[in-house]
Design an enzyme around this catalytic site. Structure first.
Site, mmCIF file in Angstrom:
data_model
loop_
_atom_site.group_PDB
_atom_site.id
_atom_site.type_symbol
_atom_site.label_atom_id
_atom_site.label_comp_id
_atom_site.label_asym_id
_atom_site.label_seq_id
_atom_site.Cartn_x
_atom_site.Cartn_y
_atom_site.Cartn_z
ATOM 1 N N TRP A 57 -15.304 -1.610 16.340
ATOM 2 C CA TRP A 57 -14.453 -1.795 15.175
ATOM 3 C C TRP A 57 -13.778 -3.149 15.269
ATOM 4 O O TRP A 57 -13.090 -3.451 16.252
ATOM 5 C CB TRP A 57 -13.384 -0.701 15.092
ATOM 6 C CG TRP A 57 -13.922 0.623 14.648
ATOM 7 C CD1 TRP A 57 -15.238 0.978 14.495
ATOM 8 C CD2 TRP A 57 -13.164 1.774 14.281
ATOM 9 N NE1 TRP A 57 -15.357 2.267 14.073
ATOM 10 C CE2 TRP A 57 -14.090 2.793 13.924
ATOM 11 C CE3 TRP A 57 -11.806 2.051 14.215
ATOM 12 C CZ2 TRP A 57 -13.688 4.058 13.513
ATOM 13 C CZ3 TRP A 57 -11.395 3.315 13.806
ATOM 14 C CH2 TRP A 57 -12.342 4.316 13.449
ATOM 15 N N LYS A 74 -17.121 -2.286 10.835
ATOM 16 C CA LYS A 74 -17.791 -1.544 11.907
ATOM 17 C C LYS A 74 -19.100 -2.243 12.222
ATOM 18 O O LYS A 74 -20.060 -2.169 11.460
ATOM 19 C CB LYS A 74 -18.031 -0.098 11.481
ATOM 20 C CG LYS A 74 -16.732 0.683 11.254
ATOM 21 C CD LYS A 74 -16.905 1.862 10.305
ATOM 22 C CE LYS A 74 -15.575 2.310 9.729
ATOM 23 N NZ LYS A 74 -15.424 1.971 8.286
ATOM 24 N N THR A 82 1.388 3.448 -8.468
ATOM 25 C CA THR A 82 0.709 2.650 -7.456
ATOM 26 C C THR A 82 -0.558 2.074 -8.062
ATOM 27 O O THR A 82 -1.128 2.628 -8.999
ATOM 28 C CB THR A 82 0.331 3.501 -6.230
ATOM 29 O OG1 THR A 82 -0.630 4.457 -6.640
ATOM 30 C CG2 THR A 82 1.546 4.192 -5.664
ATOM 31 N N GLU A 125 4.367 4.994 -1.242
ATOM 32 C CA GLU A 125 4.593 6.432 -1.085
ATOM 33 C C GLU A 125 5.678 6.746 -0.055
ATOM 34 O O GLU A 125 6.096 7.896 0.082
ATOM 35 C CB GLU A 125 3.284 7.114 -0.645
ATOM 36 C CG GLU A 125 2.199 7.189 -1.703
ATOM 37 C CD GLU A 125 1.370 5.915 -1.833
ATOM 38 O OE1 GLU A 125 1.745 4.888 -1.214
ATOM 39 O OE2 GLU A 125 0.357 5.941 -2.541
#
Lengths: 549, 549
Positions: B450, B445, B188, B335
């Site tokens: 958010w 943020k 990865t 994954e």
């Protein structure tokens, strides 16, 4: 050759293929889709998974212990579906009892499987009470009394199914264990000897469900099954997990309809009112439905009927197609999970006129995904896909029974040479579709030629006066064997059709070179009904004994 | 809880889930369907399985031993597909090398995976020769020289790929071994630290292929994949097994097209001439194709494009839908196999006008079959599917990497609490679809709220002048963080659009309550290009460093 397994982080979840996992996605993906039982119950998947937990609590309270067998005797119902999940997920084995067997045979299978708990419908109480004294392991009984009949019984029941469910908690933490643990058992009903118990592991059931969805979902054109379908089994759930579809339908989160003890009229009612689009059954059942006068009122257009458990007669295929039913066939056995091949027509084949589609719809089809299906000669050499070479059909797939419970000799015979044997003769066509010719023991050997009893039956069934037909071999001094036809005529045709008419009908196919002239039987007998086995197949062994005089 | 495995008759075949089994059905079901490489090669599945055996013989002759790693550096090709099957089926591990990494990083991954044999395309020779002195285990090299350039090299090659194949036998008896043996590895490309190696077993790859087909085949209405589709990957095969589709397509026996090193014009040519109906890529690649002037000549109607590896921008969704492309999204990670969720629209959703479909097509969708996907709070409590609760997305499924090769700390973090962690924030809607809000580290943020950088990018992308966009957080003394927009304008719009125009465009969505007014950035910067990572994702870490001054 040895290879080490991959390194696993201690906290990593390795995801054993357990039946409880089949509940995960439907619950999360389609929590509000319904599972319907006749006009009595409707549950969402969210409620259904709660009910599976309730049943687990009920059974645990009855003393069910991992490894024990719990038997179910019921019609096709939400209760059966709940048992399919709760019993194996407890670590127990579900025995799906063939209620069409005789009480003595049922007794044999319950004792042989060492069933401890029996969930029994009031309708089936009589047959198990008849042999109650000889039950060796079954000591605990749960009654299904859906009509509130409160039957008198010699058993002292733990309670009534729905009443016990009402009181149980809808939370149960199902354990994790080896995915190769046994999950299910049921007994095959061969025409010879004692019933033989096949068995399946959690892993096999999960892989079979995935295999069904992968195979039927990706079909090129015809007979595709999707999440938008509405599923109803009209094969019994005691036989081969109703071909595995209740597990697959639950994994996918399809709407499911269970018909209970049904009449043809009721089956048609659920098809219409619940919008059933996908069902499956043996040929005789669809024959019974279409023969019912009420069927004329039902719009069957586009509804998929998967036919298995017996060859699809040409006459039934034609009748179904004319009603707009998308009829097609699968092939497999109690021992094979059961799915082994399935016959999805291509877009090109669907353009053909109905009459030309009939033989195509009768094929056993192509191997389901992951299934290695071959035809072999007596030395186990694989035969070519040439449309000519005839041999026994043998299998390898991820979901085959690994033997018959406690029957070593039969198990070794089943798995001779590392392949599971079908005892069916078949040939692969150049387009990779399998055609089943006949059972090895039913094929008619006449004058050095092999005549398929199935072919004969299919052709006779296309005679407009014929309702049902069986072809069997009779011993013959000159030819070795000769074919004989037993036929049931449709109402109104009795006495108006002769054996000569049937032979003339067959001679037309001889001229078209569909069969050889040796296949045309000397003897055609008209009967009122044809004897069948407990699962509705023609009982050819009995017929041969009866007529081979 | 311990449970014994089922009894196995000694001769019974238990069918381990090995990659070689994925070849069984396609070969038997569709022996004449083709696998195509550009305009250079066409092989039937019958020939393809022969070529897999040939490659196995070539590698065995090079000294390949079970357990060893064999690395591949190639464009998307029939050769890569052959390697996908031959290398693991020998009992070796295929390392799919990310050729977009730097030579030093490639060196690290080859050494870390202990690759012994490297199959390398002439185009990539330079990058491996640059670090040849530091290769620790790779001693054997096979050259792919498809243009016959006969490059000078410091390596002494065993031979040229096709030349070696020509001489090899097309028969190879692949061994049987533990299905949990490692089959593949790739690294990865996180933005921090060294590349981390994920790994998959034979069992995981087979189950993933079955899961893809079961999920995509049974989709209710839109984005269904069937055997009649023609498949072409336009994501690199070095990354996450090209999302597992080459394995799934081979299991199903679909026609497959491999584009090699391609230009957008070539991709469009194969789509048209080979009739490609199903492909998948990251958003930037489809953007590149549709931005190409040649694309206007192509009829994209009904062709399915699965988008993943990054959020689907609303502007790209709209552009694709207007061209008739059936664009939809999946979600997963290197994954996770990678499939975890997929967004198939329902029949009802498909009836909506294009503009209303856009937000629906941007969802991550519902969990794929067998996948347990949840959003959790910081204490790992599962959050409700209420469209409100925002939490980290975590996974359990049968095909998740069980760790990072040789990286214990990162592995433990990945699998914290027995669930694989995504580092993505998401919420489940009441209809069970997942919406990814943002990467945990990319979410902005501001003033206690958010703001999803992905939402901002999607909305800005719908401005008619905007070609590409990135939203990042800049540190702010008063608000903690403030959003900033980087935008690339379409040709002809340079200098004609102001930061005020972009803000006004966003204010319209504030009025529609799609975003809060805190989300409208103070700063909009127009740039010629936006920095991306080696797999084509916006490199937000780099962008934050660059602009956070």
């Amino acid at each position: 050759m040895h290879r080490d397994p991959i390194v696993q982080t201690p906290s990593a979840y390795s995801y054993p293929l357990l039946i409880k996992q089949l509940l995960t996605t439907a619950r999360a993906r389609l929590p509000r889709t319904e599972i319907v039982y006749r006009d009595r119950h409707r549950f969402t998947y969210a409620q259904f998974t709660g009910r599976v937990a309730k049943l687990a609590n009920v059974l645990a309270d009855c003393g069910a212990k991992p490894g024990q067998t719990i038997a179910v005797m019921d019609w096709d119902s939400h209760r059966y579906l709940e048992s399919y999940f709760a019993i194996p997920s407890l670590g127990c084995v579900i025995q799906t009892v063939n209620i069409r067997l005789s009480p003595e045979q049922i007794l044999y299978t319950l004792n042989h499987a060492q069933a401890r708990i029996v969930i029994v419908h009031a309708d089936m109480l009589e047959m198990i009470e008849a042999v109650a004294d000889k039950l060796e392991t079954a000591k605990t009984f749960i009654l299904i009394d859906e009509h509130g009949a409160q039957p008198k019984s010699r058993f002292s029941f733990v309670g009534e199914y729905e009443a016990l469910m009402d009181k149980a908690s809808d939370q149960y933490e199902f354990p994790e264990f080896d995915e190769n643990a046994q999950a299910t058992t049921f007994y095959t009903t061969g025409t010879t000897g004692l019933p033989k118990g096949v068995y399946y592991s959690h892993r096999q059931i999960v892989l079979h469900a995935m295999g069904l969805l992968a195979t039927f979902g990706t079909a090129p054109a015809q007979g595709r099954v999707t999440e938008a379908d509405v599923y109803m089994p009209i094969t019994p759930m005691f036989h081969a997990h109703a071909w595995g579809w209740p597990y697959a339908a639950t994994l996918l989160g399809m709407k499911q309809v269970y018909p209970g003890r049904y009449t043809p009229t009721e089956v048609m009612r659920w098809i219409e009112t619940e919008g059933v689009t996908f069902s499956h059954c043996v040929p005789t059942l669809l024959h019974m439905i279409l023969a019912d006068p009420d069927s004329a009122k039902i719009d069957f257009t586009g509804r998929k009927f998967l036919i298995g458990g017996g060859a699809l007669p040409g006459g039934l295929a034609k009748a179904a197609l004319e009603r707009g039913i998308d009829i097609f066939t699968g092939y497999g056995m109690s021992e094979t999970g059961p799915i082994a091949t399935v016959n999805h027509l291509t877009a090109e084949e669907l353009k053909l006129p109905i009459d030309e589609q009939i033989p195509l719809r009768q094929r056993a089809g192509r191997p389901a995904l992951m299934c290695d299906v071959r035809t072999v000669d007596a030395s186990m050499n694989t035969l070519p896909q040439d449309g000519e070479a005839l041999g026994e059909v043998v299998f390898r797939s991820p979901w085959l029974t690994q033997g018959y419970h406690g029957r070593e000799e039969a198990s070794v015979e089943l798995w001779d040479g590392g392949w599971l044997h079908s005892n069916d003769l078949g040939k692969f066509m150049p387009d990779a579709t399998l055609r089943i010719c006949d059972r090895v023991k039913d094929v008619i050997k006449t004058g050095g030629e092999w005549v398929s009893s199935l072919d004969l039956e299919s052709l006779v069934s296309r005679h407009p006066a014929v309702s049902e037909v069986a072809a069997i071999a009779l011993k013959d001094d000159k030819w070795g064997e000769r074919p004989m036809i037993l036929a049931v005529l449709k109402p109104g045709f009795e006495g108006k059709v002769s054996d000569q008419d049937i032979r003339a009908h067959l001679m037309a196919f001889v001229e078209q070179k569909q069969i050889s002239k040796y296949a045309v039987p000397d003897r055609v007998v008209f009967v009122d009904a044809i004897e069948k086995t407990s699962v509705g197949k023609l009982d050819k062994k009995l017929l041969r004994q009866k007529y081979d005089a």
